[in-house]
Design a protein around this motif. Structure first.
Motif, PDB file in Angstrom:
ATOM      1  N   SER A   4      -6.554 -18.288  12.374  1.00 41.38           N
ATOM      2  CA  SER A   4      -5.420 -17.234  12.366  1.00 41.38           C
ATOM      3  C   SER A   4      -4.384 -17.946  11.698  1.00 41.38           C
ATOM      4  N   LEU A   5      -3.488 -16.997  11.179  1.00 39.29           N
ATOM      5  CA  LEU A   5      -2.209 -17.583  10.375  1.00 39.29           C
ATOM      6  C   LEU A   5      -1.276 -17.881  11.374  1.00 39.29           C
ATOM      7  N   LYS A   7       2.776 -19.116  12.170  1.00 44.71           N
ATOM      8  CA  LYS A   7       3.805 -18.545  11.637  1.00 44.71           C
ATOM      9  C   LYS A   7       4.639 -20.055  11.127  1.00 44.71           C
ATOM     10  N   CYS A 154      -1.117 -20.180   3.747  1.00 44.74           N
ATOM     11  CA  CYS A 154      -1.031 -19.052   4.941  1.00 44.74           C
ATOM     12  C   CYS A 154       0.101 -18.056   4.856  1.00 44.74           C
ATOM     13  N   SER A 155       1.088 -18.671   4.548  1.00 40.01           N
ATOM     14  CA  SER A 155       2.460 -17.840   4.315  1.00 40.01           C
ATOM     15  C   SER A 155       2.083 -16.691   3.369  1.00 40.01           C
ATOM     16  N   LYS A 158      -0.119 -13.897   4.542  1.00 39.94           N
ATOM     17  CA  LYS A 158       0.589 -13.133   5.586  1.00 39.94           C
ATOM     18  C   LYS A 158       1.494 -11.892   4.785  1.00 39.94           C
ATOM     19  N   ASN A 159       2.033 -12.757   3.884  1.00 39.39           N
ATOM     20  CA  ASN A 159       2.845 -11.787   2.769  1.00 39.39           C
ATOM     21  C   ASN A 159       1.883 -11.029   1.989  1.00 39.39           C
ATOM     22  N   GLN A 163      -4.424 -10.742   7.947  1.00 37.55           N
ATOM     23  CA  GLN A 163      -4.501 -11.273   9.291  1.00 37.55           C
ATOM     24  C   GLN A 163      -4.868 -12.717   9.437  1.00 37.55           C
ATOM     25  N   LYS A 164      -5.928 -12.951   8.456  1.00 40.27           N
ATOM     26  CA  LYS A 164      -6.816 -14.043   8.646  1.00 40.27           C
ATOM     27  C   LYS A 164      -6.953 -14.731   7.308  1.00 40.27           C
TER      28      LYS A 164
END
Length: 168
Positions: A4-5, A7, A154-155, A158-159, A163-164
């Motif tokens: 999972s990503l 924050k 990961c960031s 997300k951008n 989701q993963k």
């Protein structure tokens, strides 16, 4: 495997994140500035990995054995010659800013680590993007460079709306 990503912060407005790494050697502190940049055609090309040391000796790998993950013996050594480094660099370079995002860790002007994330989102129940390449030069391992590159990947995922992150 999927993760999972978390924050995590992204690059600043100039696409730079700077860290100072300290090593102790013979009672002398050596400060080495590692610069993290989003790769583009100005800072990355077909010869950018010429000094990259991709060397790894493997003795065990995780395998699915009768429905369970088990650590099994698997001995091999991976050692990229300069031709392989150029092949990888050319592959990344031709896809930059099209269907691939990439980040590099630089010491002076030498790339010492890099990570690539494909833009294509896939999966039925979750939105995944593929972490395609994730490498840290042998002589720069153990300094937290991989952790920072992973956070940038990961960031970026997300951008992109994922989701993963898919890691194979």
């Amino acid at each position: 495997k999927t993760l999972s990503l978390p924050k995590v912060p992204f690059l600043d407005k100039t696409n730079h994140v700077r860290y100072i790494l300290t090593n102790h050697f013979s009672f002398t502190r050596i400060h080495m500035e590692i610069r993290y940049e989003k790769l583009n055609h100005e800072n990355f090309g077909g010869h950018s990995l010429d000094e990259f040391r991709r060397h790894q000796t493997i003795t065990e790998c995780w395998r699915n054995v009768d429905g369970e993950l088990k650590l099994v013996p698997n001995n091999f050594t991976e050692n990229w010659p300069v031709e392989k480094c150029r092949e990888v660099a050319a592959g990344i370079s031709c896809r930059l800013e099209k269907d691939l995002s990439a980040f590099g860790a630089f010491c002076k002007n030498r790339i010492v680590g890099f990570v690539t994330v494909e833009h294509k989102i896939f999966g039925n129940s979750a939105k995944y993007v593929n972490l395609e390449q994730f490498q840290v030069s042998e002589d720069f391992r153990g300094r937290g460079i991989g952790r920072k590159l992973f956070a940038l990947a990961c960031s970026e995922a997300k951008n992109l709306g994922a989701q993963k992150l898919y890691i194979s």
